[in-house]
Design an enzyme around this catalytic site. Structure first.
Site, short mmCIF file in Angstrom:
data_model
loop_
_atom_site.label_atom_id
_atom_site.label_comp_id
_atom_site.label_asym_id
_atom_site.label_seq_id
_atom_site.Cartn_x
_atom_site.Cartn_y
_atom_site.Cartn_z
N ASP A 1 -8.59 -2.97 22.82
CA ASP A 1 -9.42 -1.72 22.36
C ASP A 1 -10.85 -2.22 22.12
O ASP A 1 -11.28 -2.87 21.07
CB ASP A 1 -8.54 -1.43 21.05
CG ASP A 1 -9.30 -0.25 20.53
OD1 ASP A 1 -9.13 0.94 20.92
OD2 ASP A 1 -10.12 -0.33 19.44
N SER B 1 -10.86 9.70 17.96
CA SER B 1 -10.69 8.72 16.95
C SER B 1 -11.34 9.44 15.81
O SER B 1 -12.33 9.91 15.92
CB SER B 1 -11.36 7.50 17.29
OG SER B 1 -11.11 6.52 16.26
N LYS C 1 -14.58 3.64 23.71
CA LYS C 1 -14.91 4.79 23.09
C LYS C 1 -16.40 5.24 23.14
O LYS C 1 -17.35 4.30 23.16
CB LYS C 1 -14.76 4.66 21.55
CG LYS C 1 -13.54 4.05 21.29
CD LYS C 1 -12.92 3.61 19.91
CE LYS C 1 -11.99 2.81 19.75
NZ LYS C 1 -12.13 1.33 19.83
N ARG D 1 -3.73 -16.65 15.34
CA ARG D 1 -3.62 -15.38 14.85
C ARG D 1 -3.10 -14.31 15.83
O ARG D 1 -2.21 -13.28 15.53
CB ARG D 1 -4.54 -15.09 13.70
CG ARG D 1 -4.98 -15.89 12.65
CD ARG D 1 -6.04 -15.47 12.12
NE ARG D 1 -6.33 -16.02 10.61
CZ ARG D 1 -7.06 -15.71 9.83
NH1 ARG D 1 -8.05 -14.99 10.16
NH2 ARG D 1 -7.19 -16.22 8.66
N TYR E 1 -19.14 -1.46 20.21
CA TYR E 1 -18.99 -3.00 19.97
C TYR E 1 -19.85 -3.86 20.69
O TYR E 1 -19.78 -5.06 20.86
CB TYR E 1 -17.49 -3.25 20.01
CG TYR E 1 -16.35 -2.50 19.44
CD1 TYR E 1 -16.90 -1.49 18.27
CD2 TYR E 1 -15.04 -2.72 19.87
CE1 TYR E 1 -15.78 -0.79 17.71
CE2 TYR E 1 -14.22 -1.64 19.10
CZ TYR E 1 -14.59 -0.73 18.01
OH TYR E 1 -13.81 -0.10 17.25
N HIS F 1 -15.40 8.42 19.75
CA HIS F 1 -15.22 7.71 18.73
C HIS F 1 -15.03 8.25 17.42
O HIS F 1 -14.50 7.55 16.42
CB HIS F 1 -16.37 6.42 18.66
CG HIS F 1 -16.21 5.37 18.21
ND1 HIS F 1 -16.82 3.92 18.60
CD2 HIS F 1 -15.15 4.91 17.10
CE1 HIS F 1 -16.18 2.75 17.89
NE2 HIS F 1 -15.36 3.60 16.95
N1 LIG Z 1 -12.06 3.77 16.02
C1 LIG Z 1 -12.68 3.36 14.89
O1 LIG Z 1 -13.49 3.86 14.05
C2 LIG Z 1 -12.27 1.87 14.65
C3 LIG Z 1 -12.96 1.33 13.16
C4 LIG Z 1 -12.50 -0.08 12.93
C5 LIG Z 1 -11.62 -0.62 13.84
N2 LIG Z 1 -11.12 -0.21 15.13
C6 LIG Z 1 -10.26 -0.97 15.77
O2 LIG Z 1 -9.19 -1.63 15.41
C7 LIG Z 1 -9.11 -2.92 15.53
C8 LIG Z 1 -8.78 -3.51 14.09
O3 LIG Z 1 -9.41 -3.42 12.99
P1 LIG Z 1 -10.44 -4.31 12.25
O4 LIG Z 1 -10.84 -5.29 13.21
O5 LIG Z 1 -11.34 -3.51 11.54
O6 LIG Z 1 -9.21 -4.91 11.37
P2 LIG Z 1 -8.05 -5.71 11.19
O7 LIG Z 1 -7.43 -5.87 12.64
O8 LIG Z 1 -7.04 -4.86 10.18
O9 LIG Z 1 -8.19 -7.14 10.50
C9 LIG Z 1 -9.12 -7.99 11.15
C10 LIG Z 1 -9.46 -9.08 10.23
O10 LIG Z 1 -8.20 -9.90 9.72
C11 LIG Z 1 -8.42 -11.29 10.11
N3 LIG Z 1 -7.01 -11.62 10.74
C12 LIG Z 1 -6.49 -11.23 11.72
N4 LIG Z 1 -5.19 -11.84 11.91
C13 LIG Z 1 -4.98 -12.48 10.73
C14 LIG Z 1 -3.82 -12.95 10.26
N5 LIG Z 1 -2.74 -13.36 10.91
N6 LIG Z 1 -3.98 -13.67 9.00
C15 LIG Z 1 -5.08 -13.41 8.29
N7 LIG Z 1 -6.26 -12.92 8.70
C16 LIG Z 1 -6.10 -12.32 9.83
C17 LIG Z 1 -9.45 -11.36 11.16
O11 LIG Z 1 -10.24 -12.59 11.00
P3 LIG Z 1 -10.33 -13.46 12.31
O12 LIG Z 1 -10.95 -12.64 13.35
O13 LIG Z 1 -11.28 -14.54 11.80
O14 LIG Z 1 -8.94 -14.22 12.72
C18 LIG Z 1 -10.33 -10.06 10.61
O15 LIG Z 1 -11.28 -10.80 9.59
C19 LIG Z 1 -10.78 -3.21 15.75
O16 LIG Z 1 -10.75 -4.59 16.37
C20 LIG Z 1 -11.06 -2.17 16.68
O17 LIG Z 1 -10.71 -2.37 18.06
C21 LIG Z 1 -11.58 1.11 15.38
#
Ligand SMILES: NC(=O)c1ccc[n+]([C@@H]2O[C@H](COP(=O)([O-])OP(=O)(O)OC[C@H]3O[C@@H](n4cnc5c(N)ncnc54)[C@H](OP(=O)(O)O)[C@@H]3O)[C@@H](O)[C@H]2O)c1
Length: 288
Positions: free
Chosen positions: A55, A153, A90, A251, A60, A122
């Protein structure tokens, strides 16, 4: 809406069928906040671990590296075909039709994958006209073969209603929104499911802000899993498509190994009860 998933083992090969009859993987790697080189490596690790969906987004600034990493993996693995991989990106901002249409073509060029599997608006920002014009651009990109599936989204109910009531030719297949036990958005997710729009759960790990929450730690202990695995599994059992992000190989693997246990209905309810409307990033669902 929780239903028993006792028969569901959830692996990286698991897929979900969309309202257009096409299907996509149940777990995607998120690549937000990864620079180009981190994205290149993370996508490689994910594909090697068995992930088949990534994704990304124009915002990004890593579409090129994500696409290149996928292409290199395909080149090195002739048994795996382009159509086995699901690539999402997006539109950075909604605008007039011509700009949105050009921007989609630019994303296709940027990733170098020939087409985009899932293209999302987005956010609902920009107002009604820009939302509907940009959606028309997505529909035409599908007609022209540049995109396979269209979605939105950060759409709230009113934005979905507006789109469904318009003379849109295509219904969005997904709504990607922030959903995790600390922000369950139960009304919006129920609404999407009722309309046959798959909920993609972003920030499924609550951005790692609640990994040490006592209820999460104690349930993870009960199920013999990590806090991250518990949250990914919660998302899957709710019928969502989680997009966990990590730059770390161990992870990336860990977050996908969620098939060995099933959270009971009672414990799902306990997790639902952790809702505190935690917003980890932005929150455009109420935008005008
Ligand atoms: N459409 C939108 O508006 C929107 C907004 C936000 C996000 N997104 C999408 O959703 C995806 C996920 O959301 P997100 O990146 O915001 O947050 P997330 O996946 O909830 O959390 C990512 C965070 O958790 C850490 N992490 C990952 N696996 C872990 C584990 N097993 N144990 C402990 N910590 C862990 C990562 O650090 P490390 O990388 O250092 O492991 C990072 O700091 C994004 O990458 C993006 O593709 C979309």
């Amino acid at each position: 809406m929780w239903k028993s998933m006792a028969d569901q083992s959830y692996t990286l090969a698991s897929r979900i069928t969309l309202n257009n009859g096409l299907s996509m993987p149940r777990i995607h790697l998120g690549v937000y906040l990864m620079n180009g080189s981190e994205a290149t490596t993370a996508v490689k690790h994910a594909l090697e671990a068995g992930y088949r969906a990534v994704d990304s987004a124009q915002m990004y600034h890593n579409e090129k590296q994500v696409g290149k990493s996928i292409s290199e993996y395909l080149k090195a693995h002739p048994d795996i075909k382009r159509e086995d991989i699901h690539y999402t990106t997006k539109l950075a901002s909604n605008s007039d039709y011509a700009r949105a249409r050009r921007s989609i073509s630019q994303s296709v060029k940027e990733c170098g994958l020939g087409y985009i599997d899932l293209f999302l608006l987005h956010s609902p920002y920009g107002g009604k006209q820009a939302r509907l014009d940009s959606w028309r651009a997505v529909e035409d990109a599908i007609k022209d073969g540049e995109v396979k599936i269209g979605g939105v989204s950060n759409y709230g109910e009113k934005h979905l209603d507006e789109l469904l009531a318009s003379n849109a030719r295509i219904k969005p297949a997904v709504n990607q929104i922030e959903v995790h036990p600390f922000n369950t958005r139960s009304n919006l997710t129920a609404y999407c499911q009722e309309k046959d729009i798959v909920v993609e759960a972003y920030a499924p790990l609550a951005r790692a802000l609640r990994m040490k929450h006592p209820s999460i730690v104690s349930l993870a202990k009960k199920y013999g899993c990590t806090s991250g695995q518990l949250m990914v599994r919660w998302s899957l059992q709710h019928g969502f498509v989680p997009l966990p992000k990590s730059v770390r190989k161990e992870r990336i693997v860990e977050n996908s190994q969620v098939g060995g246990f099933e959270i009971s209905g009672e414990d799902i309810k306990t997790m639902d009860g952790l809702d505190e409307y935690l917003v980890t990033d932005w929150d455009p669902v109420d935008a005008d």
